[in-house]
Write a protein that holds these residues in place. Sequence first.
Motif, short mmCIF file in Angstrom:
data_model
loop_
_atom_site.label_atom_id
_atom_site.label_comp_id
_atom_site.label_asym_id
_atom_site.label_seq_id
_atom_site.Cartn_x
_atom_site.Cartn_y
_atom_site.Cartn_z
N THR A 43 41.08 -50.27 84.08
CA THR A 43 42.02 -49.22 84.32
C THR A 43 42.28 -49.04 85.75
N PRO A 44 43.48 -48.42 86.13
CA PRO A 44 43.65 -48.18 87.60
C PRO A 44 42.58 -47.35 88.32
N ALA A 45 41.89 -46.52 87.63
CA ALA A 45 40.82 -45.83 88.40
C ALA A 45 39.54 -46.87 88.60
N GLU A 46 39.37 -47.84 87.59
CA GLU A 46 38.20 -48.68 87.77
C GLU A 46 38.54 -49.73 88.85
N LEU A 47 39.92 -50.19 89.01
CA LEU A 47 40.44 -51.11 90.08
C LEU A 47 40.21 -50.38 91.52
N ARG A 48 40.38 -49.13 91.39
CA ARG A 48 40.34 -48.45 92.80
C ARG A 48 39.12 -48.17 93.26
N GLU A 49 38.09 -48.26 92.30
CA GLU A 49 36.56 -48.24 92.78
C GLU A 49 36.12 -49.28 93.13
N VAL A 50 36.78 -50.39 92.36
CA VAL A 50 36.29 -51.88 92.99
C VAL A 50 36.88 -52.21 94.16
N ALA A 51 38.04 -51.82 94.64
CA ALA A 51 38.71 -51.83 95.92
C ALA A 51 38.10 -50.95 96.86
N ARG A 52 37.53 -49.73 96.64
CA ARG A 52 36.83 -48.80 97.42
C ARG A 52 35.66 -49.66 97.89
N ILE A 53 34.98 -50.23 96.94
CA ILE A 53 33.60 -50.71 97.31
C ILE A 53 33.86 -52.25 98.27
N ALA A 54 34.96 -52.81 97.95
CA ALA A 54 35.10 -54.01 98.57
C ALA A 54 35.52 -53.72 100.07
N ILE A 55 36.44 -52.58 100.25
CA ILE A 55 36.71 -52.27 101.55
C ILE A 55 35.68 -51.95 102.63
N GLU A 56 34.90 -51.02 101.74
CA GLU A 56 33.80 -50.33 102.45
C GLU A 56 32.53 -51.31 102.96
N ASN A 57 32.77 -52.58 101.98
CA ASN A 57 31.34 -53.48 102.48
C ASN A 57 32.31 -54.68 103.16
N ASP A 58 33.55 -54.53 103.30
CA ASP A 58 34.17 -55.83 103.85
C ASP A 58 34.11 -57.05 103.35
N VAL A 59 34.27 -57.11 101.97
CA VAL A 59 34.29 -58.42 101.05
C VAL A 59 35.48 -58.79 100.52
N VAL A 60 35.58 -60.07 100.26
CA VAL A 60 36.82 -60.62 99.68
C VAL A 60 36.84 -60.50 98.13
N VAL A 61 37.85 -60.14 97.40
CA VAL A 61 37.75 -60.30 95.95
C VAL A 61 38.55 -61.26 95.54
N LEU A 62 38.08 -62.16 94.73
CA LEU A 62 38.97 -63.14 94.20
C LEU A 62 39.18 -62.70 92.64
N SER A 63 40.61 -62.51 92.44
CA SER A 63 41.00 -61.84 91.11
C SER A 63 41.87 -62.82 90.24
N ASP A 64 41.08 -63.13 89.30
CA ASP A 64 41.28 -64.14 88.30
C ASP A 64 42.37 -63.22 87.23
N GLU A 65 43.69 -63.41 87.33
CA GLU A 65 44.73 -62.81 86.57
C GLU A 65 45.35 -63.76 85.56
N ALA A 66 44.58 -64.80 84.97
CA ALA A 66 45.16 -65.43 84.21
C ALA A 66 45.95 -65.23 82.94
N TYR A 67 45.41 -63.88 82.54
CA TYR A 67 45.99 -63.26 81.41
C TYR A 67 46.93 -62.06 81.86
N GLU A 68 47.70 -62.18 83.02
CA GLU A 68 48.48 -61.17 83.44
C GLU A 68 49.43 -60.44 82.84
N HIS A 69 50.08 -61.58 81.94
CA HIS A 69 51.12 -61.00 80.80
C HIS A 69 50.50 -60.76 79.58
#
Length: 380
Positions: free
Chosen positions: A171-197
């Motif tokens: 969900t957008p809320a779950e993604l926002r939390e993942v983003a917050r954790i990534a930014i706070e810890n300065d890590v890269v996100v590898l986002s596999d969006e093979a099923y984007e459509h």
Amino acid sequence: MREHTTSIFAEMSTLAVEVGAINLGQGFPDTDGPVEIKEVAIAAIADGRGNQYPPPHGLPQLRTAIAEHQLRFYGLEVDPQVDVVVGTGASEILQSALMALVDEGDEVVVFEPWFDIYTAGISLAGGRRVGVPMHGPGLRPDLEALRAAVTPRTRLILLNSPHNPTGIVFTPAELREVARIAIENDVVVLSDEAYEHLWFDDSAHVPIATLPGMWERTVTVGSGGKTFSFTGWKVGWASGPPDLIGAVRVVRQHLSYVSGGPFQYAIAHGLGMPDAYYEDFRAGLARKRDILSTGLADLGLGVIPPQGTYFISTDVRPLGYPDGLTFCRELPRRAGVVAIPHQVFCDDPDIGAPYVRWAFCKRPEVLHAALDRLRAGLGR
Ligand SMILES: *Cc1c(COP(=O)(O)O)cnc(C)c1O
């Protein structure tokens, strides 16, 4: 690499052939994508455009089409010159990204159950995987566990939404939390969006790179095979900031160097097809999802409602089975159908044990035949 020697897909496919089972194990569609896309590939062979090495980071027309696609669907501004890399499927792009961005001993945080090639990719890079469970009634990501798992040793969070094998969409809320954790810890996100459509109802896909502060730390991966139902063609790509994409390009060019010239022309055409293609594609797949999920629920399996991908996950415990692996090993002989247990995609057996993955990207008559066999074989 020893731990990656065996593959559940090989085991189950062999068993499927042996007993003549309907294979709902492997996720590939049994109907091809649009004829007009095929025609572009055929023309690129016939007129000689696609028959010699294409440029290393992808055909310029394809890189441009990828950039235009990211703008059209997500409002992301991508420079086709430096922000895009094309490879041999999303698979090669993912493995290249892991090798490019993960050093010996770095930790990679990955949601459990995972897509099978991730763990091999982490091993190839010399990294260490750290699992974060997807569990509970809807198999949602445990974001408190994610927060606890990310430490100064973490280099990368590997995200996959729409998610294989569970079939959920973050969900957008779950993604926002993942983003917050990534930014706070300065890590890269590898986002596999093979099923984007491949999402249904109101579970629209949101690339995490669209969230504030995320573009600059995200490698976003797409798959022409999944988006256009040509899984044998193996055209995939990533977009992201030039420093990250530049690193992926360095590794990738020394793996396959280039790939699939004619198919790159064809996928470039596909990415520019009108919205109606994408809408019809989703609607067609949603109908197949409904056939299989209704049928599996009628058999008494606990269906996790699929929000995206090719897959339905079910809990097998209501049928009296202790775990999915036992169920899947018996099923071909008992009912003539193949499915895949989640637990082979987990380090922690408790996370995946009750669940089984079924592919619904098959013609309706195949799905109905599989359900008939299951009703007979399971005595329902
Ligand atoms: C199929 C799949 C891929 C690989 O895509 P290809 O373009 O066929 O290499 C990557 N990630 C997930 C989650 C997939 O299901």
